[in-house]
Design a protein around this motif. Structure first.
Motif, PDB file in Angstrom:
ATOM      1  N   GLN A  23       0.846  -1.189   0.000  1.00  0.00           N
ATOM      2  CA  GLN A  23       0.000   0.000   0.000  1.00  0.00           C
ATOM      3  C   GLN A  23       0.883   1.242   0.000  1.00  0.00           C
ATOM      4  O   GLN A  23       1.919   1.273   0.657  1.00  0.00           O
ATOM      5  CB  GLN A  23      -0.888   0.025   1.248  1.00  0.00           C
ATOM      6  N   VAL A  24       0.462   2.263  -0.734  1.00  0.00           N
ATOM      7  CA  VAL A  24       1.200   3.518  -0.800  1.00  0.00           C
ATOM      8  C   VAL A  24       0.265   4.651  -0.390  1.00  0.00           C
ATOM      9  O   VAL A  24      -0.784   4.858  -1.011  1.00  0.00           O
ATOM     10  CB  VAL A  24       1.752   3.782  -2.222  1.00  0.00           C
ATOM     11  N   ASP A  25       0.636   5.365   0.656  1.00  0.00           N
ATOM     12  CA  ASP A  25      -0.148   6.505   1.128  1.00  0.00           C
ATOM     13  C   ASP A  25       0.203   7.721   0.276  1.00  0.00           C
ATOM     14  O   ASP A  25       1.259   8.335   0.450  1.00  0.00           O
ATOM     15  CB  ASP A  25       0.162   6.769   2.606  1.00  0.00           C
ATOM     16  N   MET A  26      -0.671   8.085  -0.647  1.00  0.00           N
ATOM     17  CA  MET A  26      -0.370   9.168  -1.579  1.00  0.00           C
ATOM     18  C   MET A  26      -0.385  10.539  -0.905  1.00  0.00           C
ATOM     19  O   MET A  26       0.015  11.532  -1.520  1.00  0.00           O
ATOM     20  CB  MET A  26      -1.356   9.146  -2.747  1.00  0.00           C
ATOM     21  N   ALA A  27      -0.834  10.607   0.350  1.00  0.00           N
ATOM     22  CA  ALA A  27      -0.794  11.870   1.077  1.00  0.00           C
ATOM     23  C   ALA A  27       0.606  12.166   1.616  1.00  0.00           C
ATOM     24  O   ALA A  27       0.921  13.304   1.976  1.00  0.00           O
ATOM     25  CB  ALA A  27      -1.802  11.860   2.233  1.00  0.00           C
ATOM     26  N   ALA A  28       1.451  11.135   1.692  1.00  0.00           N
ATOM     27  CA  ALA A  28       2.815  11.320   2.195  1.00  0.00           C
ATOM     28  C   ALA A  28       3.686  11.980   1.130  1.00  0.00           C
ATOM     29  O   ALA A  28       3.428  11.858  -0.071  1.00  0.00           O
ATOM     30  CB  ALA A  28       3.403   9.979   2.609  1.00  0.00           C
ATOM     31  N   THR A  29       4.725  12.667   1.568  1.00  0.00           N
ATOM     32  CA  THR A  29       5.647  13.311   0.621  1.00  0.00           C
ATOM     33  C   THR A  29       6.505  12.259  -0.071  1.00  0.00           C
ATOM     34  O   THR A  29       6.653  11.127   0.421  1.00  0.00           O
ATOM     35  CB  THR A  29       6.567  14.309   1.337  1.00  0.00           C
TER      36      THR A  29
ATOM     37  N   LEU B 289       7.951   8.661   1.376  1.00  0.00           N
ATOM     38  CA  LEU B 289       7.639   7.404   0.701  1.00  0.00           C
ATOM     39  C   LEU B 289       8.920   6.658   0.315  1.00  0.00           C
ATOM     40  O   LEU B 289       8.993   5.433   0.464  1.00  0.00           O
ATOM     41  CB  LEU B 289       6.796   7.665  -0.546  1.00  0.00           C
TER      42      LEU B 289
ATOM     43  N   TRP C  52      10.977  -0.775   4.256  1.00  0.00           N
ATOM     44  CA  TRP C  52      10.160  -1.985   4.025  1.00  0.00           C
ATOM     45  C   TRP C  52      10.957  -3.011   3.210  1.00  0.00           C
ATOM     46  O   TRP C  52      10.946  -4.207   3.508  1.00  0.00           O
ATOM     47  CB  TRP C  52       8.886  -1.597   3.282  1.00  0.00           C
TER      48      TRP C  52
END
Length: 286
Positions: free
Chosen positions: A172-178, A182, A189
């Motif tokens: 999963q990739v949190d697109m709100a993070a810079t 990331l 990870w």
């Protein structure tokens, strides 16, 4: 079996002049040429993991005879023009597409194909029942609590049930993070996953050193290797080193080139991933 003691005793079709140009190969060009050899070698008993569907007496001998018959038909075109490019541009376009990249989106079709592969593998004993149950839980709006808890913590991975093609992790990739966060999170990870998995030492390299492969004589070595396996001839390392233009001598050749060839012919996945990255970069820079 004949022992080749001199370069002059090698077959007439062989000549280093035919391999001019591979010193400028990028990852895509190397992938194309190694793929040509990959399909010539994989049917041989020493390289193939194939097993007969029914009991066959002396299976290795049967497989070897079959491989030699197929190779005698397919190898001449490679030997005639060992660096011919029949589809490098098409390969580059395919690798540059989102589907060809080592990092890409997971689609509905991706998961549907994984469920299908799991079902096929389960019938052959290659997929445990618990892995199949995860699809039942995912597809059930109100799964039984114990069934849900049994598989809820299982990571989703894309498995091809093919020794030459490693599994792909799904993250999963949190697109709100810079971007910086990331990148750091992915590096953390990845380090953890590499520690958890048993991986081949070759997979730990950041980049395959393909710029050296021309000097190693990799392509002529593979072509002579296929010929020797096909004819039953034996080419000593010192003769092979001289033939392919390896300048450091037979002992250095023995420790370097056959090992590299074995690793690449067992799986081109790492080179394919590198070629995809380079093809994508070329597309962005165009």
């Amino acid at each position: 079996m004949a022992k080749i003691d001199r370069v002059e005793d090698l077959p007439e079709w062989f000549g280093l002049e035919k391999y001019r140009g591979c010193e400028s190969f990028g990852a895509v060009e190397w992938l194309e040429q190694l793929d040509r050899r990959f399909w010539l070698l994989t049917g041989h008993p020493d390289f193939s993991a194939a097993k007969p569907d029914t009991e066959v007496d002396d299976w290795p001998r049967f497989q070897l005879d079959l491989w030699r018959a197929m190779t005698s038909q397919a190898a001449p075109s490679v030997r005639e023009n060992p660096v011919a490019s029949e589809g490098a541009d098409d390969m580059r376009r395919a690798l540059a597409s989102p589907e060809g990249r080592p990092v890409k989106a997971v689609t509905v079709a991706t998961l549907a194909m994984q469920r299908y592969r799991d079902g096929i593998a389960a019938r052959d004993g290659g997929c445990c029942p618990r892995r199949l149950r995860r699809w039942e839980v995912i597809g059930d709006q109100l799964p039984a609590f114990d069934a849900y808890m049994d598989v809820a913590g299982m990571p989703i991975s894309l498995d091809y049930y093919d020794p030459s093609r490693p599994h792909s992790a799904v993250i999963q990739v949190d697109m709100a993070a810079t971007d910086a966060v990331l990148v750091a999170a992915f590096a953390s990870w990845l380090k953890e996953q590499r520690m958890l998995e048993t991986i081949d030492a070759a997979s730990k390299r950041e980049r395959l050193a393909y710029a050296k492969w021309h000097g190693y004589g990799l392509l002529p070595y593979l072509d002579l290797l296929i010929w020797a396996m096909e004819t039953g001839n034996q080419i000593p390392h010192h003769v092979m080193a001289q033939a392919v233009g390896y300048c450091k001598g037979g002992d250095s050749f023995r420790k370097t080139v056959p090992k590299l060839a074995d690793e690449l012919m067992s799986s081109l996945a790492e080179l394919e991933a590198l070629a995809a990255i380079e093809a994508a970069s070329e597309k962005l820079g165009a």
